[in-house]
Design a protein around this motif. Structure first.
Motif, PDB file in Angstrom:
ATOM      1  N   GLY A 190       0.785  -1.227   0.000  1.00  0.00           N
ATOM      2  CA  GLY A 190       0.000   0.000   0.000  1.00  0.00           C
ATOM      3  C   GLY A 190       0.813   1.271   0.000  1.00  0.00           C
ATOM      4  N   LEU A 191       2.133   1.150   0.138  1.00  0.00           N
ATOM      5  CA  LEU A 191       2.975   2.344   0.138  1.00  0.00           C
ATOM      6  C   LEU A 191       3.236   2.795  -1.294  1.00  0.00           C
ATOM      7  N   SER A 192       3.184   4.092  -1.521  1.00  0.00           N
ATOM      8  CA  SER A 192       3.438   4.605  -2.868  1.00  0.00           C
ATOM      9  C   SER A 192       4.911   4.454  -3.239  1.00  0.00           C
ATOM     10  N   GLN A 193       5.776   4.547  -2.244  1.00  0.00           N
ATOM     11  CA  GLN A 193       7.205   4.357  -2.464  1.00  0.00           C
ATOM     12  C   GLN A 193       7.649   3.083  -1.750  1.00  0.00           C
ATOM     13  N   ARG A 194       8.097   2.116  -2.524  1.00  0.00           N
ATOM     14  CA  ARG A 194       8.512   0.837  -1.938  1.00  0.00           C
ATOM     15  C   ARG A 194      10.031   0.679  -1.965  1.00  0.00           C
ATOM     16  N   ARG A 195      10.716   1.815  -1.926  1.00  0.00           N
ATOM     17  CA  ARG A 195      12.164   1.761  -1.934  1.00  0.00           C
ATOM     18  C   ARG A 195      12.674   1.048  -0.683  1.00  0.00           C
ATOM     19  N   GLY A 196      13.676   0.261  -0.875  1.00  0.00           N
ATOM     20  CA  GLY A 196      14.281  -0.437   0.252  1.00  0.00           C
ATOM     21  C   GLY A 196      13.736  -1.821   0.486  1.00  0.00           C
ATOM     22  N   ILE A 197      12.667  -2.188  -0.238  1.00  0.00           N
ATOM     23  CA  ILE A 197      12.074  -3.500   0.013  1.00  0.00           C
ATOM     24  C   ILE A 197      13.045  -4.624  -0.322  1.00  0.00           C
ATOM     25  N   PHE A 198      13.844  -4.434  -1.376  1.00  0.00           N
ATOM     26  CA  PHE A 198      14.771  -5.507  -1.745  1.00  0.00           C
ATOM     27  C   PHE A 198      15.933  -5.609  -0.761  1.00  0.00           C
ATOM     28  N   ASN A 199      16.289  -4.493  -0.161  1.00  0.00           N
ATOM     29  CA  ASN A 199      17.307  -4.551   0.894  1.00  0.00           C
ATOM     30  C   ASN A 199      16.788  -5.339   2.088  1.00  0.00           C
ATOM     31  N   LYS A 200      15.497  -5.148   2.401  1.00  0.00           N
ATOM     32  CA  LYS A 200      14.899  -5.874   3.518  1.00  0.00           C
ATOM     33  C   LYS A 200      14.777  -7.359   3.196  1.00  0.00           C
ATOM     34  N   LEU A 201      14.379  -7.655   1.953  1.00  0.00           N
ATOM     35  CA  LEU A 201      14.293  -9.059   1.545  1.00  0.00           C
ATOM     36  C   LEU A 201      15.676  -9.707   1.574  1.00  0.00           C
ATOM     37  N   GLU A 202      16.663  -8.951   1.136  1.00  0.00           N
ATOM     38  CA  GLU A 202      18.034  -9.462   1.151  1.00  0.00           C
ATOM     39  C   GLU A 202      18.487  -9.757   2.575  1.00  0.00           C
ATOM     40  N   SER A 203      18.110  -8.869   3.505  1.00  0.00           N
ATOM     41  CA  SER A 203      18.488  -9.058   4.903  1.00  0.00           C
ATOM     42  C   SER A 203      17.900 -10.355   5.454  1.00  0.00           C
ATOM     43  N   VAL A 204      16.642 -10.644   5.091  1.00  0.00           N
ATOM     44  CA  VAL A 204      16.005 -11.886   5.543  1.00  0.00           C
ATOM     45  C   VAL A 204      16.708 -13.094   4.939  1.00  0.00           C
ATOM     46  N   LEU A 205      16.999 -13.021   3.652  1.00  0.00           N
ATOM     47  CA  LEU A 205      17.638 -14.145   2.974  1.00  0.00           C
ATOM     48  C   LEU A 205      19.039 -14.418   3.505  1.00  0.00           C
ATOM     49  N   LYS A 206      19.690 -13.385   4.014  1.00  0.00           N
ATOM     50  CA  LYS A 206      21.049 -13.544   4.527  1.00  0.00           C
ATOM     51  C   LYS A 206      21.089 -14.168   5.918  1.00  0.00           C
ATOM     52  N   GLN A 207      19.947 -14.250   6.566  1.00  0.00           N
ATOM     53  CA  GLN A 207      19.926 -14.849   7.896  1.00  0.00           C
ATOM     54  C   GLN A 207      20.163 -16.355   7.796  1.00  0.00           C
ATOM     55  N   ASP A 208      20.547 -16.937   8.928  1.00  0.00           N
ATOM     56  CA  ASP A 208      20.770 -18.385   8.972  1.00  0.00           C
ATOM     57  C   ASP A 208      19.450 -19.088   9.246  1.00  0.00           C
ATOM     58  N   TRP A 209      19.100 -20.027   8.373  1.00  0.00           N
ATOM     59  CA  TRP A 209      17.840 -20.744   8.525  1.00  0.00           C
ATOM     60  C   TRP A 209      18.104 -22.238   8.660  1.00  0.00           C
ATOM     61  N   GLY A 210      17.233 -22.898   9.395  1.00  0.00           N
ATOM     62  CA  GLY A 210      17.389 -24.330   9.612  1.00  0.00           C
ATOM     63  C   GLY A 210      17.893 -24.630  11.007  1.00  0.00           C
ATOM     64  N   SER A 211      18.120 -25.909  11.277  1.00  0.00           N
ATOM     65  CA  SER A 211      18.622 -26.323  12.586  1.00  0.00           C
ATOM     66  C   SER A 211      20.084 -25.928  12.727  1.00  0.00           C
TER      67      SER A 211
END
Length: 518
Positions: free
Chosen positions: A455-476
């Motif tokens: 809903g935001l007119s400006q979605r700048r930074g969303i890919f940086n946030k997605l990248e931050s999530v992907l860079k986290q350690d996942w799994g056991s």
């Protein structure tokens, strides 16, 4: 002290007794001289213990001895309540502050009493049960600044903003804390009785009883008027708190040079900085056996800090979402195996401990002890922390149900219609994750990021946030270790680098097309 307002009993005491081999009346005159020398208000740090009580008695007598016209500036008596103080001490401090205020009104002294508490987001339980911070230790004493230093500092800053400068009165004594005495000595202002505050601008320190011995302290408390303080309350209860114990008190903490309150009767009942809480044990042995459940709970928290127990109670990931390792020591190869640093407490244990805490609180109140072990604002803050936990979001929103299971009642809970997942959604995503070999928690976090930008007119930074999530350690932990072992450098490891690059390329292509058509 010729035209004194003091009673004959007080006059006789001050004329005959000595403190630190100096006539008692000398200290009255010293306090009066400093008080009358300027218009800066005083802030007296009051912990309820022997030293702060002694310095308050001295100042009360000095002001009482002054003509009313010369009692020209305000004296604020401030006590810090961490919200996890030993219960008998909380009661003592509350009653003392009330008595001091009533006495000051009766005697027309410019004294007001105040109690400060930590910001709700910074309390012991919000940090430990909400965020999962491990129980404090000597190496990680995160509690002192949040619970004691900050609330008092905020009070002092407020007075500085109003009066430009203030003088903070402490019951510090050289015999009690050599390190504290050395810090104050280093900041002494030549030619005055004051020292500069070590951290707060425009605040100054005055320590009227810095030369006194512990015998001097008890002399003014016990012998001035048979335990009675000049404001009208008895100090006999204070004497009983110390009786038969070698434990000290927790001083008013204004900076990090103040010693730890561990093993103190005037510290926190949850304190795990010390191995054993001998002060609490002594109180129980002295007859306050109703506090035994608190001691057991405290001991349980202390056990979680034992080295061999850490990996049981604590997540393998830090709150950053990454697995962390100890820094390489000097001369150690960066590729050598290094110690793992565990993260916050697992959410399951935090839920269990909160329920136990509420059950203890309920039982004690049913037995006639009016006590609040955890406040309602803290419960709301903990719930929020659980819902937004970076590693284990509580999609079940379990705290309201947990509270209801203990008290059979509800608080005024706020429900957010924009919460991303519930228990049913989480189960579906976990099933899909297992089917496709993807971590369900990672998918949930990615969807949370998308929803937060919807809903935001400006979605700048969303890919940086997605990248931050992907860079986290996942799994056991074992899966993460296996992934890490495939890379030379643990800190630069990024298993999702290829995926992120493809996303970046796709975004660049979309932006290019957007520019061409617009």
């Amino acid at each position: 002290m010729t035209d004194t307002n003091l009673s004959k009993k007080y006059q006789d005491f001050l004329s005959t007794e000595q403190f630190a081999d100096t006539e008692a009346k000398h200290f009255i005159l010293d306090v009066q001289e400093v008080y009358l020398s300027d218009n800066r208000p005083w802030v007296i740090g009051y912990s309820g213990g022997k030293d702060s009580t002694a310095v308050l008695i001295l100042i009360y007598l000095a002001l009482l001895d002054l003509p009313k016209a010369k009692r020209h500036k305000q004296v604020f008596v401030v006590a810090s309540d961490t919200l996890v103080e030993t219960p008998v001490v909380v009661d003592h401090i509350t009653k003392s502050l009330d008595a001091i205020q009533l006495g000051a009104i009766r005697d027309e002294l410019p004294i007001t009493t105040h109690k400060v508490i930590p910001d709700t987001k910074q309390t012991f339980w919000v940090n430990l049960l909400g965020k999962g911070y491990p129980a404090p230790t000597r190496q990680f004493r995160w509690c002192t600044e949040r619970l004691k230093i900050d609330p008092v500092s905020d009070f002092i800053k407020d007075k500085v903003s109003k009066y430009d400068e203030v003088i903070v009165i402490l019951g510090s004594r050289s015999q009690e804390s050599q390190s504290r005495a050395q810090v104050i000595a280093r900041h002494k202002i030549t030619g005055t009785r004051l020292a500069r505050h070590t951290t707060l601008t425009n605040a100054f320190i005055y320590t009227p009883i810095d030369t006194w011995s512990v015998e001097d302290v008890w002399k003014i408390i016990k012998d001035l008027d048979e335990y009675d303080a000049p404001w009208g309350a008895s100090n006999y209860g204070l004497w009983l708190l110390y009786l038969g114990s070698s434990q000290g008190e927790c001083p008013m903490v204004i900076d990090e040079s103040t010693p730890s309150c561990g093993n103190s009767r005037f510290g926190c009942w949850t304190c795990t900085v010390v191995t054993k809480d001998r002060a609490m044990e002594s109180l129980i042995e002295s007859g306050d056996d109703w506090m035994e459940p608190l001691l057991k709970f405290r001991n349980m928290l202390a056990e979680t800090g034992v080295v061999e127990n850490k990996n049981t109670f604590r997540n393998h990931k830090r709150r950053t979402g990454r697995v962390s390792y100890k820094w390489a020591t000097k001369g150690q190869d960066i590729t050598d195996e290094r110690g793992h640093i565990p993260g916050p407490y697992w959410l399951s244990y935090r839920k269990k401990w909160l329920k136990e805490l509420l059950e203890i609180e309920k039982t004690l109140n049913e037995k006639g002890h009016s006590i609040e072990l955890i406040t309602k604002p803290e419960l709301h803050a903990i719930r929020k922390e659980w819902l937004t936990d970076p590693n284990e979001p509580d999609w079940e929103d379990s705290l309201p149900q947990l509270y209801r299971s203990v008290y059979n009642a509800d608080l005024d809970w706020v429900y957010d219609d924009n919460v991303n997942f519930d228990k049913h959604d989480a189960e579906i995503l976990k099933e899909l994750g297992e089917e496709h070999g993807v971590d369900a928690e990672m998918i949930m976090k990615l969807i949370e990021v998308e929803n937060s930008m919807a809903g935001l007119s400006q979605r700048r930074g969303i890919f940086n946030k997605l990248e931050s999530v992907l860079k986290q350690d996942w799994g056991s932990y074992e899966e993460i270790l296996d992934k890490h072992s495939k890379y030379q450098s643990k800190k630069d490891f990024d298993i999702h680098a290829d995926r992120i690059k493809k996303l970046d390329d796709a975004v660049s292509q979309l932006e290019k097309l957007d520019r061409e058509f617009n």
